[in-house]
Motif scaffolding. Structure first.
Motif, PDB file in Angstrom:
ATOM      1  N   UNK A 201       6.753   2.724  -2.172  1.00  0.00           N
ATOM      2  CA  UNK A 201       7.028   4.283  -2.830  1.00  0.00           C
ATOM      3  C   UNK A 201       6.077   4.645  -3.760  1.00  0.00           C
ATOM      4  N   UNK A 202       5.501   3.855  -4.654  1.00  0.00           N
ATOM      5  CA  UNK A 202       4.745   4.125  -5.792  1.00  0.00           C
ATOM      6  C   UNK A 202       3.346   4.352  -5.108  1.00  0.00           C
ATOM      7  N   UNK A 203       3.032   3.519  -4.465  1.00  0.00           N
ATOM      8  CA  UNK A 203       1.614   3.598  -3.866  1.00  0.00           C
ATOM      9  C   UNK A 203       1.437   4.736  -2.649  1.00  0.00           C
ATOM     10  N   UNK A 204       2.547   4.885  -1.907  1.00  0.00           N
ATOM     11  CA  UNK A 204       2.531   6.019  -1.159  1.00  0.00           C
ATOM     12  C   UNK A 204       2.551   7.497  -2.014  1.00  0.00           C
ATOM     13  N   UNK A 205       3.169   7.197  -2.998  1.00  0.00           N
ATOM     14  CA  UNK A 205       3.245   8.697  -3.833  1.00  0.00           C
ATOM     15  C   UNK A 205       1.670   8.719  -4.393  1.00  0.00           C
ATOM     16  N   UNK A 206       1.171   7.602  -4.868  1.00  0.00           N
ATOM     17  CA  UNK A 206      -0.236   7.760  -5.570  1.00  0.00           C
ATOM     18  C   UNK A 206      -1.039   8.483  -4.327  1.00  0.00           C
ATOM     19  N   UNK A 207      -1.134   7.846  -3.110  1.00  0.00           N
ATOM     20  CA  UNK A 207      -1.958   8.035  -1.916  1.00  0.00           C
ATOM     21  C   UNK A 207      -1.670   9.596  -1.722  1.00  0.00           C
ATOM     22  N   UNK A 468      -7.260   5.941   2.903  1.00  0.00           N
ATOM     23  CA  UNK A 468      -6.063   5.947   2.125  1.00  0.00           C
ATOM     24  C   UNK A 468      -6.245   4.489   1.187  1.00  0.00           C
ATOM     25  N   UNK A 469      -5.522   4.464   0.138  1.00  0.00           N
ATOM     26  CA  UNK A 469      -5.509   3.467  -0.922  1.00  0.00           C
ATOM     27  C   UNK A 469      -5.310   1.984  -0.396  1.00  0.00           C
ATOM     28  N   UNK A 470      -4.654   2.128   0.821  1.00  0.00           N
ATOM     29  CA  UNK A 470      -4.151   0.616   1.399  1.00  0.00           C
ATOM     30  C   UNK A 470      -5.409  -0.043   2.059  1.00  0.00           C
ATOM     31  N   UNK A 471      -6.433   0.842   2.459  1.00  0.00           N
ATOM     32  CA  UNK A 471      -7.503   0.244   3.096  1.00  0.00           C
ATOM     33  C   UNK A 471      -8.805   0.561   2.230  1.00  0.00           C
ATOM     34  N   UNK A 472      -8.505   1.475   1.519  1.00  0.00           N
ATOM     35  CA  UNK A 472      -9.909   1.932   0.513  1.00  0.00           C
ATOM     36  C   UNK A 472      -9.414   1.791  -0.754  1.00  0.00           C
ATOM     37  N   UNK A 473      -9.580   0.571  -1.436  1.00  0.00           N
ATOM     38  CA  UNK A 473      -8.847   0.464  -2.697  1.00  0.00           C
ATOM     39  C   UNK A 473      -9.676   0.947  -3.848  1.00  0.00           C
ATOM     40  N   UNK A 474     -11.215   1.023  -3.522  1.00  0.00           N
ATOM     41  CA  UNK A 474     -12.003   1.285  -4.585  1.00  0.00           C
ATOM     42  C   UNK A 474     -12.182   3.011  -4.876  1.00  0.00           C
TER      43      UNK A 474
END
Length: 793
Positions: A201-207, A468-474
């Motif tokens: 949820x935190x990651x999705x919100x960040x995304x 998305x931050x799940x595949x592109x973390x930089x």
């Protein structure tokens, strides 16, 4: 014919010809109504085609306008009025439609669903977007907002790591501890989530926020470089009510987007619309097809368990771990030592560690690399996608993940829990050129190629719709820099990352089908073993596999080719294999479902051919077959994919399963349970699948609808309503059905099996005499069949 009406609808919509839109929509309703009267199956077909072709626009989309809302509302409202008038016996509608015809209620329900969907999500999008714009935390500069988010996520990860033992069983681990919904939710009573769900949820919100930030600022991101000594007074994610509210708004948006996507791709339908005692409009969305969604949900859980299971079993570097962490500490000291100023953030530009030492430390990331290599088919790993080899991307990830671990270890030596401004040392701003040059040096890649490899991991400042931050973390923070965060690197799902390469660059994977078929047949031919650590294979009793290529001109004048042909007892099994990859996005899942539909059509045609073309078919196969063709009740049809998303389903008498579940029954008919204790890992065979000591057709068909690969999850997942947070009276109250995991499925399954074993003693292998019929079901005497082969002796 229906697609012509859809195209006319869209053309009229663009031209603002709403009457024409209403006419085309009404005509579509009549066509589906005729199909129903002719006895055809109706499964929300009108709604599905309108969503699929974007006739009903997404109210949460960036380009959706007030005018779109007014147009859609008018079209659906007018068509509903016409349909209701036709169904009202008191209203004379002979000038519209032939007397005596009524519109099926299911079709009207679809139009009502689309109208409620448009109303609900347009309102929520308007309210949520306004909150995002008005929130004070969203008004600070782009750079500070981005750093606030990443620091908060990184520090939350640190706290979970430090308190990890509080979340698991101290005696043993199954790997599923963090997926159990046992932690209370702040905004709703009697609702619990798992640690994994909370982080997701935190990651999705960040995304959501990051996409929003780049949408607003990405085109104008002209800063060439952000200094590591920037002023970070406004970056305080803790004890900051505005920042907490900002995350809360983003969390609300993520859930809204998630439910909208579920409706659009046929997973949710409108359950009811009501008003709460406070006057808030309530929308409850229930599962449109419970079996389909449950299969998808269990597939997600199976993948989670499989990854964690492999982690528990990965003994290869267990002894090296203390040594690796010692060397990691050396590198972190080196990073600390090169800091020339007391910057708030670590500076990497002068960090050039010894190549051999760094590669030794890279072993810290090798478990994840080994797992994805063991779970991903070689074809995908060896594939070249737009000039980049997938295996080289795994090497790049290993390098980036290790670099982030060095940063994490260095930060632990420098942060002070009582001083929030020291938390900034948990992340760093790194030049993209530095990452490329060091990757090139560490792994002997050409610099230009290394630049391309690094770029695949970067979330770009513009044209990032597919990022998305799940595949592109930089995360890009300037024209030449990205944010490096251990938490963002660590959460990358490499399986999904690989899938994204194929989707983004439209790589054709048809070739893998032939490899999939060859390896599948090889495993069946190899025989069965008694567990994942037993490497001695035996012949599968009562079972025969065709090894010839079977291809001929069929009864209908068209060529036909079979994938897998087997005989089990007195049943013929026809299996169609489809390589479709794992899907992590619902839109991709729906696209790949077309492959399954194609498999079902092919299997039904092959079943007919077996009857009509028996003599040709019989001559071409390598196994002995009876003189007369099998009747249709003795032919088993199976559509088998290389993903878990469709297990276990059945459509048109065709079983739908995955290769792991299918092969498990024949090649490893035991349930292996892995648990990790403080000092070691343990594997137990707790259940045999073959009730009578050999495979049987009826048992196999029962198994396909409840394979052991899913039963730990099928027996423990629970369906509940998940609410979207309501912040004030401007909101709608939205609820959707979801499956959660309230208890550890592995522990529960082991307990249930052990209870049954205590109550019942099953004698699988009674004394067999030489002249008895062989238990394998071949019809031969035991002495001429399996005697002396170790199966029944």
């Amino acid at each position: 014919m229906k697609m012509e009406n859809v195209e006319k609808f869209n053309e009229a919509y663009i031209n603002d010809d709403l009457k024409k839109c209403e006419f085309e929509l009404f005509f579509l309703m009549l066509m589906y109504n005729t199909d129903i009267r002719d006895g055809k199956e109706y499964d929300h077909d009108l709604k599905h085609i309108l969503f699929k072709t974007n006739c009903i626009r997404n109210p949460i989309g960036m380009k959706y306008t007030d005018r779109d809302y007014e147009k859609t509302k008018q079209i659906l409202g007018d068509v509903l009025n016409i349909a209701n008038a036709i169904n009202d016996a008191k209203v004379d509608t002979r000038d519209i439609i032939q007397e005596g015809i009524t519109i099926d209620k299911r079709i009207i329900k679809d139009v009502l669903d689309m109208a409620a969907y448009t109303e609900c999500f347009y309102k929520m999008n308007s309210v949520n977007s306004a909150r995002m714009d008005e929130c004070d935390a969203g008004k600070i500069p782009f750079i500070e907002q981005l750093i606030s988010l990443v620091v908060f996520n990184q520090d939350q990860t640190r706290l979970v790591k430090e308190n990890y033992m509080d979340f698991i069983n101290q005696d043993y681990q199954t790997g599923m501890e963090l997926s159990i919904a046992n932690r209370p939710v702040e905004h709703y009573e009697n609702l619990e989530v798992s640690v994994s769900d909370n982080f997701e949820s935190i990651l999705e919100s960040m995304n959501e926020i990051i996409h929003y930030l780049y949408y607003r600022f990405g085109e104008n991101l002209k800063v060439q470089i952000v200094n590591t000594d920037i002023q970070l007074k406004r970056v305080h994610p803790y004890e900051n009510a505005d920042f907490e509210k900002y995350l809360y708004i983003a969390s609300q948006r993520f859930l809204i987007c998630r439910i909208e996507e579920g409706i659009r791709y046929g997973y949710y339908e409108l359950g009811y619309v009501d008003k709460s005692q406070e006057g808030i409009r309530e929308y409850a969305f229930s599962l449109e097809n419970d079996e389909k969604y449950k299969a998808r949900r269990m597939g997600v859980l199976r993948r989670e368990y499989q990854v964690r299971n492999h982690t528990l079993l990965d003994y290869r570097n267990q002894e090296d771990i203390p040594i690796i962490y010692e060397k990691l500490s050396i590198l972190s000291d080196e990073l600390i030592g090169i800091q020339t100023k007391e910057y708030a953030l670590f500076e990497f530009s002068k960090f050039h560690p010894d190549k051999a030492l760094f590669q030794e430390v890279e072993k810290v990331a090798e478990i994840k690399e080994r797992i994805v290599e063991s779970l991903t088919k070689d074809y995908y790993l060896d594939c070249n996608v737009k000039g980049i080899c997938i295996r080289d991307l795994l090497i790049t990830y290993k390098y980036l993940d290790t670099l982030s671990e060095v940063l994490y270890f260095a930060s632990l030596k420098c942060i002070d829990n009582k001083k929030q401004d020291t938390y900034f040392k948990e992340i760093s701003l790194v030049d993209i050129s530095y990452l490329s040059e060091e990757l090139s040096r560490m792994h002997d890649f050409e610099l230009e190629y290394a630049e391309k490899l690094i770029d695949r991991f970067i979330f770009h400042e513009k044209k990032n719709r597919d990022d998305d931050i799940f595949s592109q973390p930089l995360l890009t923070i300037s024209k030449s820099q990205v944010i490096l965060s251990q938490a963002l690197l660590d959460q990358v799902n490499l399986d999904r990352f690989i899938e994204r390469q194929f989707i983004r660059y439209k790589k054709n994977v048809a070739e893998v089908g032939h490899i999939f078929e060859r390896k599948f047949i090889e495993k069946l031919k190899r025989g069965y073993s008694k567990g994942i650590i037993d490497f001695k294979y035996k012949e599968i009793p009562n079972f025969h596999v065709n090894t010839n290529k079977v291809k001929y001109e069929a009864f209908d004048g068209k060529e036909i080719e079979y994938d897998v042909i087997t005989v089990l007892g007195d049943y013929l099994i026809l299996t169609e294999l489809k390589a479709v990859m794992t899907s992590y996005d619902l839109n991709e899942l729906e696209k790949r479902k077309e492959n399954v539909k194609e498999a079902i059509e092919q299997l039904n045609r092959r079943k007919k051919s077996v009857s009509y073309d028996w003599n040709i078919f019989k001559k071409l196969v390598s196994i002995d077959l009876p003189d007369e063709p099998y009747d249709e009740n003795h032919i088993i049809l199976i559509a088998c994919t290389d993903t878990y998303d469709y297990t276990p389903l059945k459509k048109d008498d065709v079983f739908i399963t995955d290769d792991s579940s299918y092969l498990k029954y024949f090649t490893n008919p035991y349930l292996d349970v892995v648990t990790a204790y403080p000092e070691s890992a343990s594997i137990r065979n707790v259940k045999s699948i073959w009730r009578n000591g050999y495979p049987e057709a009826k048992e196999f068909m029962e198994y396909l609808m409840n394979p052991v690969t899913i039963f730990p999850f099928a027996n423990t997942i629970k369906k509940i309503y998940i609410p979207v947070p309501v912040m004030d009276e401007k909101d709608c109250a939205i609820f959707c059905e979801e499956y959660i995991l309230p208890e550890d499925p592995i522990v529960t399954s082991m307990s249930e099996i052990e209870k049954k074993q205590k109550k019942t003693v099953i004698n699988h292998f009674k004394k067999i005499y030489p002249n008895d019929l062989c238990p394998c079901g071949s019809g031969k005497k035991f002495k001429k069949c399996h005697r002396g082969k170790g199966i029944y002796d």
